[in-house]
Design a protein around this motif. Structure first.
Motif, short mmCIF file in Angstrom:
data_model
loop_
_atom_site.label_atom_id
_atom_site.label_comp_id
_atom_site.label_asym_id
_atom_site.label_seq_id
_atom_site.Cartn_x
_atom_site.Cartn_y
_atom_site.Cartn_z
N THR A 20 0.85 -1.18 0.00
CA THR A 20 0.00 0.00 0.00
C THR A 20 0.89 1.24 0.00
OG1 THR A 20 -1.77 -1.14 1.19
CG2 THR A 20 -1.80 1.26 1.22
N ILE A 41 -3.27 -2.41 -8.47
CA ILE A 41 -4.50 -3.10 -8.09
C ILE A 41 -5.62 -2.08 -7.91
CG2 ILE A 41 -5.60 -4.57 -6.36
CD1 ILE A 41 -2.76 -5.57 -5.64
N ASP A 42 -5.30 -1.00 -7.23
CA ASP A 42 -6.28 0.06 -6.97
C ASP A 42 -5.52 1.37 -6.80
OD1 ASP A 42 -8.91 1.05 -6.47
OD2 ASP A 42 -8.42 1.16 -4.34
N GLY A 43 -6.10 2.47 -7.30
CA GLY A 43 -5.44 3.76 -7.18
C GLY A 43 -5.04 4.32 -8.53
N PRO A 64 -5.99 1.34 -12.40
CA PRO A 64 -6.11 -0.04 -11.93
C PRO A 64 -6.11 -1.05 -13.09
CG PRO A 64 -7.63 1.36 -10.73
CD PRO A 64 -7.04 2.21 -11.82
N SER A 89 -2.82 4.01 -3.08
CA SER A 89 -2.83 2.95 -4.10
C SER A 89 -2.36 1.62 -3.53
CB SER A 89 -1.92 3.34 -5.28
OG SER A 89 -2.35 4.54 -5.89
N ARG A 90 -2.94 0.55 -4.06
CA ARG A 90 -2.49 -0.81 -3.75
C ARG A 90 -1.71 -1.31 -4.96
NH1 ARG A 90 -7.45 -3.82 -3.48
NH2 ARG A 90 -6.16 -5.64 -3.00
N GLU A 161 -12.05 6.54 -11.80
CA GLU A 161 -12.00 7.45 -10.66
C GLU A 161 -10.73 8.29 -10.78
OE1 GLU A 161 -12.38 5.50 -6.94
OE2 GLU A 161 -14.40 4.75 -7.35
#
Length: 211
Positions: A20, A41-43, A64, A89-90, A161
């Motif tokens: 993270t 993964i995310d962010g 992502p 972010s991941r 996003e």
């Protein structure tokens, strides 16, 4: 990694490291030795470089589902850019040994890398054209189009996003100028602007937008 067979997927899941990274922090830095392939993964991650005299250039934004750093792994050279998280972010880290094992054992993985490298080359050419020939509205349109690339980011869908400030970091424009560009693109029917996100209505029109 859906194109991998079951044993390959099992090893990748076992070897992947998840980290993270808070907004504004480095995911990796220019000059570091290359030990991993990075996936978002995310962010949202910005790939950029800063010269010795403080001049900066942004190459791409990675949403992502995107992976980056394969070129440095293949060439076994120190990293030539910084990667900074624009929001919390991941990040997935695939060790070099796993990356090399897939290169040696998986034809689908090699095909995926060829497609990725080809798309990255197209992004580079488009970025050079945008920076040198196009105005701010077209720069925003092309930047968004790059992040909705279905070959590089197949799981993204039509909605991303992203804030106007983050889009400003990626395009080198002020948040106010980004807002003007988004309103123009919205009036043209190319996208919808919501608080903290953008939905693309016509990807082809964004790619070809010129002022």
């Amino acid at each position: 990694m859906r194109q991998l067979d079951a044993p390959q997927q099992a090893r990748v899941r076992r070897d992947l490291i998840e980290r993270t990274v808070p907004a504004g922090a480095f995911v990796c830095r220019k000059g570091e030795p290359i030990e991993h392939w990075f996936g978002v993964i995310d962010g949202l991650v910005k790939i950029s470089s800063v010269s010795a005299d403080g001049k900066s250039v942004t190459f791409i934004g990675v949403p992502p589902g995107g992976w980056y750093g394969e070129g440095s792994l293949l060439k076994a050279e120190p990293r030539r850019y910084d990667a900074v998280a624009l929001r919390d972010s991941r990040i997935a880290l695939m060790p070099r040994a796993t990356f090399q094992w897939l290169l040696d054992s998986s034809i689908p993985f090699n095909r995926h890398l060829l497609i990725q490298l080809n798309e990255r080359l197209g992004q580079l050419i488009a970025t050079l054209e945008s920076d040198r020939l196009l105005g701010p509205d077209a720069r925003v349109a092309r930047c968004l189009a790059q992040m909705f690339n279905p070959l590089l980011y197949p799981e993204l869908g039509p909605r991303l996003e992203i804030s106007q400030a983050e889009l400003g970091f990626l395009t080198g424009l002020s948040r106010q100028r980004v807002n003007q560009a988004l309103q123009l693109l919205s009036r043209r029917g190319l996208l919808n602007v919501e608080y903290g996100s953008i939905t693309v209505l016509s990807l082809d029109a964004l790619r070809g937008f010129e002022e």
